[in-house]
Scaffold this active site. Structure first.
Site, short mmCIF file in Angstrom:
data_model
loop_
_atom_site.label_atom_id
_atom_site.label_comp_id
_atom_site.label_asym_id
_atom_site.label_seq_id
_atom_site.Cartn_x
_atom_site.Cartn_y
_atom_site.Cartn_z
N GLU A 111 43.93 28.13 40.62
CA GLU A 111 44.19 27.41 39.36
C GLU A 111 45.09 26.21 39.61
O GLU A 111 44.82 25.10 39.14
CB GLU A 111 44.83 28.37 38.35
CG GLU A 111 43.88 29.44 37.87
CD GLU A 111 44.53 30.51 37.01
OE1 GLU A 111 43.84 31.10 36.18
OE2 GLU A 111 45.74 30.76 37.15
N LYS A 129 52.26 33.45 23.36
CA LYS A 129 52.61 33.00 24.72
C LYS A 129 53.75 31.97 24.73
O LYS A 129 54.23 31.61 25.79
CB LYS A 129 51.39 32.37 25.40
CG LYS A 129 50.12 33.23 25.40
CD LYS A 129 50.16 34.29 26.44
CE LYS A 129 48.89 35.10 26.56
NZ LYS A 129 47.78 34.46 27.23
C1 5RP Z 1 44.93 34.00 35.49
C2 5RP Z 1 45.76 33.23 34.50
C3 5RP Z 1 45.32 33.29 33.08
O1 5RP Z 1 45.02 32.00 32.65
C4 5RP Z 1 46.44 33.89 32.28
O2 5RP Z 1 46.75 35.18 32.81
C5 5RP Z 1 46.08 34.01 30.80
O3 5RP Z 1 45.04 34.93 30.64
P1 5RP Z 1 44.49 35.34 29.20
O4 5RP Z 1 43.89 34.13 28.60
O5 5RP Z 1 43.50 36.43 29.50
O6 5RP Z 1 45.67 35.85 28.39
O7 5RP Z 1 46.72 32.59 34.83
O8 5RP Z 1 45.50 33.98 36.76
#
Ligand code: 5RP
Length: 238
Positions: A111, A129
């Site tokens: 990422e 978040k």
């Molecule tokens: C994966 C990530 C995801 O983007 C992060 O965990 C958020 O995930 P979600 O949208 O399922 O809450 O960093 O490595």
């Protein structure tokens, strides 16, 4: 279709809002996780309807690659192209300076690679978040080469953190990343005071591939909320 619970509805809403930002003929970084999955599906729908043409995606995980192929999104890689117009991805925590913790899905190495090469990086989250300070709730993932597990664990513990090896679900033993490495989940007792400094310090420990702090990378955060039963999306800009 079964009715979605509010959290899922928020994810779908922001995923679709982000997919609407993508323009024909562009190269798009495709994030990982449940929110990014809604964005990938919405991009596939736009391609199928003819509303969007000739995009190329660059995925950030095996999960994203499988989904993007299912959705009919043509893919490319950083070996072939040397820029990305727009990257879109979820996050686990977002602080008031738009610094992030990512890596809940253990995909933060790819990422960060993809998002660092994007001209614009849009983060998609639900309102749960947003935090005042990183790492008070969500653990900070650190990807470690297996041979270095013991020394890296000790080095991070010496910094005052609690360190846990992430274990698999429906799999005996630890989570193994798409790169074949392990994940340490790290908790600093009072959260992270200086994300920029910590990001560099952790990556300087021999054996660390990448940590989940994304500092000064996000250009825009789309936040999904449910207000009076209605899903809404608001923007936080850098
Ligand atoms: C994966 C990530 C995801 O983007 C992060 O965990 C958020 O995930 P979600 O949208 O399922 O809450 O960093 O490595």
């Amino acid at each position: 279709m079964a009715e979605l619970d509010p959290a899922t509805l928020m994810k779908k809403q922001v995923g679709e809002a982000a997919a609407a930002l993508v323009q024909s003929g562009t190269i798009v970084g495709l994030g990982t996780g449940s929110t990014a999955a809604f964005m990938i599906q919405a991009l596939g729908d736009r391609l199928k309807s003819g509303d969007l043409k000739e995009i190329q995606g660059i995925t950030t995980s095996f999960q994203g690659e499988v989904l993007a192929r299912e959705c009919g999104i043509p893919l490319t890689t950083l070996d072939v192209v040397n820029y990305i117009d727009l990257a879109i991805d979820g996050a686990d925590e977002v602080d008031p300076n738009l610094n992030l913790i990512k890596g809940g899905g253990a995909a933060h190495f790819q990422e960060k690679l993809v998002e660092a090469y994007a001209k614009r990086f849009v983060v998609i989250v639900d309102s749960s978040k947003l935090v005042d300070k990183l790492n008070l709730n969500f653990l900070l993932p650190v990807e470690v080469v297996p041979k270095a597990l013991h020394p890296v664990t000790k080095a991070i513990e010496k910094m005052g953190a609690k360190v846990t090896l992430r274990m698999g679900v429906k799999k005996a033993g630890p989570v193994v990343t798409d790169q074949g490495n392990l994940i340490l989940d790290v908790k600093f007792p009072h959260g992270i005071e200086d994300p920029a400094e910590l990001e560099k310090t952790l990556n300087n420990i021999p054996g660390v591939l990448e940590n989940g702090l994304f500092v000064n990378m996000a250009d825009l955060v789309l936040v999904g909320s449910v207000i009076d039963g209605q899903p809404t999306v608001r923007e936080i800009k850098r």
